[in-house]
Scaffold this motif. Structure first.
Motif, PDB file in Angstrom:
ATOM      1  N   ASP A  42       0.674  -1.249  -0.038  1.00 31.87           N
ATOM      2  CA  ASP A  42      -0.062   0.009   0.052  1.00 31.87           C
ATOM      3  C   ASP A  42       0.485   1.144  -0.025  1.00 31.87           C
ATOM      4  N   GLY A  43       0.612   2.232  -0.899  1.00 30.95           N
ATOM      5  CA  GLY A  43       1.337   3.531  -0.762  1.00 30.95           C
ATOM      6  C   GLY A  43       0.458   4.558   0.161  1.00 30.95           C
ATOM      7  N   MET A  44       1.057   5.647  -0.073  1.00 30.13           N
ATOM      8  CA  MET A  44       0.551   6.433   0.946  1.00 30.13           C
ATOM      9  C   MET A  44      -0.826   7.061   0.915  1.00 30.13           C
ATOM     10  N   VAL A  45      -1.442   6.979  -0.419  1.00 26.06           N
ATOM     11  CA  VAL A  45      -2.795   7.379  -0.612  1.00 26.06           C
ATOM     12  C   VAL A  45      -3.645   6.088   0.109  1.00 26.06           C
ATOM     13  N   ALA A  46      -3.283   5.148  -0.177  1.00 23.79           N
ATOM     14  CA  ALA A  46      -4.000   3.858   0.276  1.00 23.79           C
ATOM     15  C   ALA A  46      -4.016   3.709   1.750  1.00 23.79           C
ATOM     16  N   VAL A  47      -2.825   4.227   2.339  1.00 26.96           N
ATOM     17  CA  VAL A  47      -2.474   4.114   3.642  1.00 26.96           C
ATOM     18  C   VAL A  47      -3.249   5.055   4.572  1.00 26.96           C
ATOM     19  N   ARG A  48      -3.525   6.162   3.748  1.00 24.08           N
ATOM     20  CA  ARG A  48      -4.378   7.331   4.449  1.00 24.08           C
ATOM     21  C   ARG A  48      -5.742   6.850   4.419  1.00 24.08           C
ATOM     22  N   ARG A  49      -6.240   6.331   3.163  1.00 30.21           N
ATOM     23  CA  ARG A  49      -7.878   5.885   3.104  1.00 30.21           C
ATOM     24  C   ARG A  49      -7.974   4.833   4.076  1.00 30.21           C
ATOM     25  N   LYS A  50      -7.232   3.967   4.276  1.00 30.32           N
ATOM     26  CA  LYS A  50      -7.726   2.686   5.273  1.00 30.32           C
ATOM     27  C   LYS A  50      -7.756   3.309   6.578  1.00 30.32           C
ATOM     28  N   VAL A  51      -6.724   4.089   6.892  1.00 26.92           N
ATOM     29  CA  VAL A  51      -6.674   4.581   8.227  1.00 26.92           C
ATOM     30  C   VAL A  51      -7.780   5.386   8.636  1.00 26.92           C
ATOM     31  N   THR A  52      -8.152   6.502   7.594  1.00 23.67           N
ATOM     32  CA  THR A  52      -9.261   7.115   7.782  1.00 23.67           C
ATOM     33  C   THR A  52     -10.443   6.529   8.030  1.00 23.67           C
ATOM     34  N   THR A  53     -10.684   5.292   7.096  1.00 27.03           N
ATOM     35  CA  THR A  53     -11.910   4.380   7.208  1.00 27.03           C
ATOM     36  C   THR A  53     -11.933   3.781   8.523  1.00 27.03           C
ATOM     37  N   ARG A  54     -10.963   3.269   8.788  1.00 27.49           N
ATOM     38  CA  ARG A  54     -11.169   2.454  10.082  1.00 27.49           C
ATOM     39  C   ARG A  54     -11.237   3.379  11.386  1.00 27.49           C
ATOM     40  N   LEU A  55     -10.593   4.550  11.462  1.00 26.74           N
ATOM     41  CA  LEU A  55     -10.595   5.236  12.566  1.00 26.74           C
ATOM     42  C   LEU A  55     -12.103   5.911  12.571  1.00 26.74           C
ATOM     43  N   THR A  56     -12.840   6.323  11.392  1.00 24.61           N
ATOM     44  CA  THR A  56     -13.793   6.881  11.231  1.00 24.61           C
ATOM     45  C   THR A  56     -15.042   5.823  11.934  1.00 24.61           C
ATOM     46  N   GLU A  57     -14.916   4.565  11.502  1.00 24.16           N
ATOM     47  CA  GLU A  57     -15.826   3.598  11.754  1.00 24.16           C
ATOM     48  C   GLU A  57     -15.623   2.988  13.362  1.00 24.16           C
ATOM     49  N   LEU A  58     -14.570   3.211  13.875  1.00 20.05           N
ATOM     50  CA  LEU A  58     -14.517   3.109  15.473  1.00 20.05           C
ATOM     51  C   LEU A  58     -15.024   4.086  16.159  1.00 20.05           C
ATOM     52  N   ALA A  59     -14.806   5.552  15.543  1.00 19.75           N
ATOM     53  CA  ALA A  59     -15.336   6.439  16.299  1.00 19.75           C
ATOM     54  C   ALA A  59     -16.822   6.658  16.392  1.00 19.75           C
ATOM     55  N   GLY A  60     -17.383   6.040  15.433  1.00 18.84           N
ATOM     56  CA  GLY A  60     -18.861   5.714  15.581  1.00 18.84           C
ATOM     57  C   GLY A  60     -19.199   5.260  16.575  1.00 18.84           C
ATOM     58  N   GLN A  61     -18.509   4.290  17.406  1.00 20.41           N
ATOM     59  CA  GLN A  61     -19.068   3.827  18.582  1.00 20.41           C
ATOM     60  C   GLN A  61     -19.001   4.423  19.831  1.00 20.41           C
ATOM     61  N   LEU A  62     -18.391   5.787  19.653  1.00 16.05           N
ATOM     62  CA  LEU A  62     -18.022   6.535  20.794  1.00 16.05           C
ATOM     63  C   LEU A  62     -19.114   7.372  21.075  1.00 16.05           C
ATOM     64  N   PRO A  63     -19.318   8.069  22.238  1.00 15.56           N
ATOM     65  CA  PRO A  63     -20.278   9.276  22.587  1.00 15.56           C
ATOM     66  C   PRO A  63     -19.989  10.270  21.542  1.00 15.56           C
ATOM     67  N   GLU A  64     -21.246  11.027  21.169  1.00 14.85           N
ATOM     68  CA  GLU A  64     -21.084  12.035  20.328  1.00 14.85           C
ATOM     69  C   GLU A  64     -19.928  13.118  20.557  1.00 14.85           C
ATOM     70  N   ASP A  65     -19.756  13.554  21.730  1.00 17.13           N
ATOM     71  CA  ASP A  65     -18.775  14.457  22.030  1.00 17.13           C
ATOM     72  C   ASP A  65     -17.055  14.196  21.802  1.00 17.13           C
ATOM     73  N   LEU A  66     -17.126  12.729  22.410  1.00 14.24           N
ATOM     74  CA  LEU A  66     -15.721  12.022  21.813  1.00 14.24           C
ATOM     75  C   LEU A  66     -15.532  11.921  20.651  1.00 14.24           C
ATOM     76  N   ARG A  67     -16.598  11.412  19.663  1.00 12.56           N
ATOM     77  CA  ARG A  67     -16.493  11.334  18.343  1.00 12.56           C
ATOM     78  C   ARG A  67     -16.184  12.847  17.468  1.00 12.56           C
ATOM     79  N   VAL A  68     -16.714  13.615  17.985  1.00  8.78           N
ATOM     80  CA  VAL A  68     -16.140  14.939  17.431  1.00  8.78           C
ATOM     81  C   VAL A  68     -14.693  15.215  17.585  1.00  8.78           C
ATOM     82  N   VAL A  69     -14.113  15.056  18.905  1.00 12.89           N
ATOM     83  CA  VAL A  69     -12.832  15.477  19.416  1.00 12.89           C
ATOM     84  C   VAL A  69     -12.049  14.545  18.720  1.00 12.89           C
ATOM     85  N   VAL A  70     -12.332  13.359  18.741  1.00 11.27           N
ATOM     86  CA  VAL A  70     -11.201  12.263  18.049  1.00 11.27           C
ATOM     87  C   VAL A  70     -10.935  12.553  16.427  1.00 11.27           C
ATOM     88  N   LEU A  71     -12.167  12.740  15.766  1.00  6.91           N
ATOM     89  CA  LEU A  71     -12.159  13.057  14.337  1.00  6.91           C
ATOM     90  C   LEU A  71     -11.398  14.327  14.110  1.00  6.91           C
TER      91      LEU A  71
END
Length: 308
Positions: A42-71
């Motif tokens: 994976d190159g930098m574009v793929a790495v960025r896309r995969k990390v962004t997707t995974r962190l967004t997915e995990l942040a979706g399990q957090l309460p709203e205020d923590l989700r806003v903070v971490v994103l």
């Protein structure tokens, strides 16, 4: 270093500077590569896309205020594209009406939770083992009487068919010594015994079984022998999901020198003299009032005060 601790360090490194908008391939270590299914090809574009997707997915399990903070911490989202982490912290502080120090502390909390979720050690969304959750809780603490009184009212929602009881607890410096508890409505009190030296467990046996999704109202009145039986704080640390928490405290004439808010704080912050939350004004009647929404299980919500 454990896998979770390693992941926490990688996430804290990744949020620096431009976050995910900057150069990421050299800041994504083995922990994140594993959590985000990143391959050596994976190159930098793929790495960025995969990390962004995974962190967004995990942040979706957090309460709203923590989700806003971490994103925002990782510069995920057009509104949080500021070039420096401190600028994104300032943006969140203004958006959530919080002090920047509180936002930084919450960002650390959120990263800890993300690491646990990524490692598969916990899940903050409702699990199959949850029997009920709190839709709303209202607590009133009256301190200007010879015997301090706490009125706790809850509306719970059954998350399984056949719910007949709920387990609760109250923590006081002296445990249950001198504490009386009376159910005003909603069920029959059951003594569960001391869960710790300062925490008394109790339950309510409901008069009938509840169906999944059915609401139920209950209220318990606590009376303490004296103000000294209560620590200089009142906080809720929910075990299950809690959607709303409304807290009122009446100090009366014996007002504290200051009152500060506990909003998603670590449990140790409740009694830590070094903790500084946002100050809460005391009104002319000697009362304070604070509402909280979408409480994260295991975090503390309420107020603490300095005795006069």
């Amino acid at each position: 270093m454990s896998g979770r601790a390693e992941l926490v360090q990688e996430l804290k490194s990744l949020r620096k500077g431009r976050g995910l908008l900057g150069k990421v391939d050299d800041r994504v270590g083995p922990g994140l590569r594993s959590a985000c299914a990143i391959s050596d090809e994976d190159g930098m574009v793929a790495v960025r896309r995969k990390v962004t997707t995974r962190l967004t997915e995990l942040a979706g399990q957090l309460p709203e205020d923590l989700r806003v903070v971490v994103l925002a911490a990782f510069a995920i989202g057009a509104e949080a594209s500021q070039p420096l982490y401190q600028d994104r912290v300032k943006w969140v502080a203004e958006k959530l009406d919080r002090d920047p120090r509180t936002v930084r502390r919450r960002a650390d909390q959120a990263i800890d939770l993300l690491a646990e979720l990524a490692a598969g050690t916990t899940r903050l969304t409702q699990s199959s083992g949850d029997r009920w959750h709190t839709a709303s809780m209202v607590v009133a603490l009256v301190l200007d009487q010879p015997e301090p009184t706490i009125l706790e009212q809850r509306r719970i929602i059954a998350d399984e068919d056949g719910l007949r009881s709920v387990d609760l607890a109250v923590s006081l410096p002296a445990g249950r010594s001198g504490l009386s508890a009376t159910v005003l409505y909603g069920g029959r009190l059951v003594d569960r015994g001391m869960e710790a030296s300062d925490r008394w467990g109790y339950g309510l046996e409901l008069p009938r079984s509840l169906s999944r999704g059915e609401p139920w109202d209950l209220a318990v009145l606590f009376q303490l022998p004296s103000v000294s039986a209560l620590g200089p704080h009142m906080a809720s640390v929910p075990r299950q999901r809690c959607d709303q928490f409304d807290l009122r405290i009446r100090f009366g004439e014996e007002r504290p020198s200051e009152v500060c808010v506990l909003d998603g704080a670590f449990q140790r912050d409740v009694s830590d003299p070094g903790y500084r939350g946002r100050l809460l004004p005391i009104d002319p009647a000697g009362e304070v009032h604070r509402r909280f929404s979408h409480l994260a299980p295991g975090m503390a919500y309420g107020v603490r005060w300095e005795r006069p």
